[in-house]
Design a protein around this motif. Structure first.
Motif, mmCIF file in Angstrom:
data_model
loop_
_atom_site.group_PDB
_atom_site.id
_atom_site.type_symbol
_atom_site.label_atom_id
_atom_site.label_comp_id
_atom_site.label_asym_id
_atom_site.label_seq_id
_atom_site.Cartn_x
_atom_site.Cartn_y
_atom_site.Cartn_z
ATOM 1 N N THR A 43 0.829 -1.203 0.000
ATOM 2 C CA THR A 43 0.000 0.000 0.000
ATOM 3 C C THR A 43 0.867 1.260 0.000
ATOM 4 O O THR A 43 2.053 1.215 0.300
ATOM 5 C CB THR A 43 -0.941 0.067 1.222
ATOM 6 O OG1 THR A 43 -0.167 0.225 2.412
ATOM 7 C CG2 THR A 43 -1.803 -1.182 1.319
ATOM 8 N N SER A 45 1.248 5.044 1.551
ATOM 9 C CA SER A 45 0.874 6.047 2.547
ATOM 10 C C SER A 45 1.517 7.366 2.159
ATOM 11 O O SER A 45 2.723 7.416 1.912
ATOM 12 C CB SER A 45 1.368 5.646 3.939
ATOM 13 O OG SER A 45 0.622 4.549 4.417
ATOM 14 N N ARG A 199 3.432 6.517 -9.752
ATOM 15 C CA ARG A 199 2.102 5.898 -9.912
ATOM 16 C C ARG A 199 2.229 4.457 -10.376
ATOM 17 O O ARG A 199 1.513 3.565 -9.914
ATOM 18 C CB ARG A 199 1.272 6.665 -10.947
ATOM 19 C CG ARG A 199 0.639 7.919 -10.424
ATOM 20 C CD ARG A 199 0.010 8.696 -11.576
ATOM 21 N NE ARG A 199 -0.340 10.027 -11.139
ATOM 22 C CZ ARG A 199 -1.561 10.373 -10.717
ATOM 23 N NH1 ARG A 199 -2.541 9.491 -10.739
ATOM 24 N NH2 ARG A 199 -1.794 11.591 -10.296
ATOM 25 N N ALA A 202 3.295 2.264 -7.565
ATOM 26 C CA ALA A 202 2.171 2.020 -6.659
ATOM 27 C C ALA A 202 1.239 0.968 -7.254
ATOM 28 O O ALA A 202 0.806 0.040 -6.554
ATOM 29 C CB ALA A 202 1.416 3.326 -6.409
ATOM 30 N N THR A 207 5.174 -1.342 -1.506
ATOM 31 C CA THR A 207 4.908 -0.648 -0.252
ATOM 32 C C THR A 207 5.667 0.670 -0.301
ATOM 33 O O THR A 207 6.877 0.685 -0.496
ATOM 34 C CB THR A 207 5.412 -1.470 0.952
ATOM 35 O OG1 THR A 207 4.858 -2.782 0.897
ATOM 36 C CG2 THR A 207 5.018 -0.794 2.265
ATOM 37 N N ALA A 222 -2.847 7.449 -2.985
ATOM 38 C CA ALA A 222 -2.662 6.998 -1.602
ATOM 39 C C ALA A 222 -3.780 6.063 -1.153
ATOM 40 O O ALA A 222 -4.948 6.279 -1.474
ATOM 41 C CB ALA A 222 -2.586 8.198 -0.667
ATOM 42 N N ASP A 223 -3.394 5.042 -0.409
ATOM 43 C CA ASP A 223 -4.381 4.236 0.301
ATOM 44 C C ASP A 223 -4.680 4.870 1.652
ATOM 45 O O ASP A 223 -5.743 4.676 2.221
ATOM 46 C CB ASP A 223 -3.820 2.823 0.527
ATOM 47 C CG ASP A 223 -3.549 2.118 -0.786
ATOM 48 O OD1 ASP A 223 -4.528 1.772 -1.464
ATOM 49 O OD2 ASP A 223 -2.369 1.962 -1.142
ATOM 50 N N HIS A 224 -3.682 5.633 2.132
ATOM 51 C CA HIS A 224 -3.743 6.145 3.495
ATOM 52 C C HIS A 224 -3.003 7.478 3.516
ATOM 53 O O HIS A 224 -1.963 7.609 2.873
ATOM 54 C CB HIS A 224 -3.020 5.125 4.394
ATOM 55 C CG HIS A 224 -3.315 5.264 5.842
ATOM 56 N ND1 HIS A 224 -4.521 4.927 6.391
ATOM 57 C CD2 HIS A 224 -2.546 5.699 6.870
ATOM 58 C CE1 HIS A 224 -4.484 5.153 7.694
ATOM 59 N NE2 HIS A 224 -3.302 5.627 8.016
ATOM 60 N N PRO A 238 -8.256 7.479 5.256
ATOM 61 C CA PRO A 238 -8.313 7.440 3.787
ATOM 62 C C PRO A 238 -8.157 8.857 3.229
ATOM 63 O O PRO A 238 -8.525 9.825 3.908
ATOM 64 C CB PRO A 238 -9.714 6.900 3.488
ATOM 65 C CG PRO A 238 -10.282 6.444 4.783
ATOM 66 C CD PRO A 238 -9.512 7.079 5.885
#
Ligand code: ADP
Ligand code: MG
Length: 259
Positions: A43, A45, A199, A202, A207, A222-224, A238
């Motif tokens: 993911t 962040s 991008r 990702a 990670t 972003a996931d987070h 989120p």
């Protein structure tokens, strides 16, 4: 330019990151006063926060460029409890898992793009030169710079230098990528080419922790999102929530300044 054209997959399995109670002071100045952070494997962040809030320091602690005074960091199966004290070999072991991309690319000026990529794997990791060169050429192709293998940094544009910087990080076969404001020193017209590479990384399931104030990147990729302020993570969640509907007044105030 897309790394997907090459059927690219991470050379190493992405790992998760767990940070608990991380404390870092410089002299008597506390910078991180108890940071807790979880990044799930594969993911992205995005970390935002005011200048001087400790974003770079946190990344540097994860990469062991700084040694925290307390707390613990786990990447995959490797963990260091800084409160208990760092045992011999632990730092090298944890550091192996991550690679940093800096605001300014930090390439060796008297080495070609290819040589810059090979330096770490050959000299620090002791991998065979021929294997490393083949992989490095592949990485330059993936960031759209196959033809620039023999170019020196000053023969490349800022965006190209930064793409070499990303390829150099990938050459270390990290399980975690740490980006410290990778586009903030670039001319506006070259920001996009660097964000495009990020991008793709990702999308590939890397990670990543990305310190950036590129809000569109944060919203799309972003996931987070994590807001660092006052030595701690003041708000996280989120992207839609943290960026569009922040719960904390200080997050709102900060976003009001950068948007
Ligand atoms: P950010 O990346 O969020 O702008 P930094 O992590 O660079 O913040 O810096 C956080 C604080 O720590 C700042 O007050 C900075 O001056 C201080 N700091 C960072 N590195 C050092 C250092 N090596 N020695 C002393 N102070 C430092
Ligand atoms: Mg910084």
């Amino acid at each position: 330019m897309s790394i997907h054209d090459e059927g690219f997959a991470p050379a190493e399995t992405p790992e998760g990151i767990e940070v608990r109670g991380l404390v870092k002071s410089f002299g008597s100045t506390p910078v991180l006063t108890g940071v807790d952070l979880d990044v799930a494997p594969g993911t992205v962040s995005v970390m935002i926060g005011p200048s001087g809030s400790g974003k770079s320091t946190l990344l540097r602690c994860l990469n062991l460029l700084e040694t925290p005074q307390a707390g613990r960091v786990r990447i995959g199966d490797d963990e260091i409890d800084f409160t208990a004290g760092v045992r011999r070999g632990q730092s090298a072991s944890l550091r192996r898992h991550s690679a940093m991309v800096f605001q300014s690319h930090n390439l060796f000026p008297h080495r070609t793009a290819l040589q810059n990529l090979m330096e770490g794997p050959v000299f620090a990791q002791g991998r065979p030169r021929r294997e490393v060169e083949e992989e490095a050429r592949g990485l330059l192709a993936r960031v759209g710079l196959a033809e620039k293998a023999d170019a020196y940094p000053d023969q490349l544009s800022g965006g190209q230098q930064q793409r070499v910087g990303i390829a150099r990080a990938l050459a270390l076969r990290p399980r975690v990528l740490l980006f410290d404001e990778p586009t903030s020193a670039l001319d506006p017209e070259t920001v996009g080419e660097v964000l495009a590479v990020m991008r793709d990384l990702a999308a590939e399931g890397r990670t990543m922790i990305v310190v950036t104030h590129e809000v569109r990147f944060a919203r799309d990729v972003a996931d987070h999102v994590v807001f660092l302020d006052g030595g701690v993570i003041a708000e996280e969640g989120p992207p839609q929530q943290v960026l569009l509907d922040p719960q904390q007044e200080r997050t709102r105030a900060f976003l009001g300044r950068i948007l």
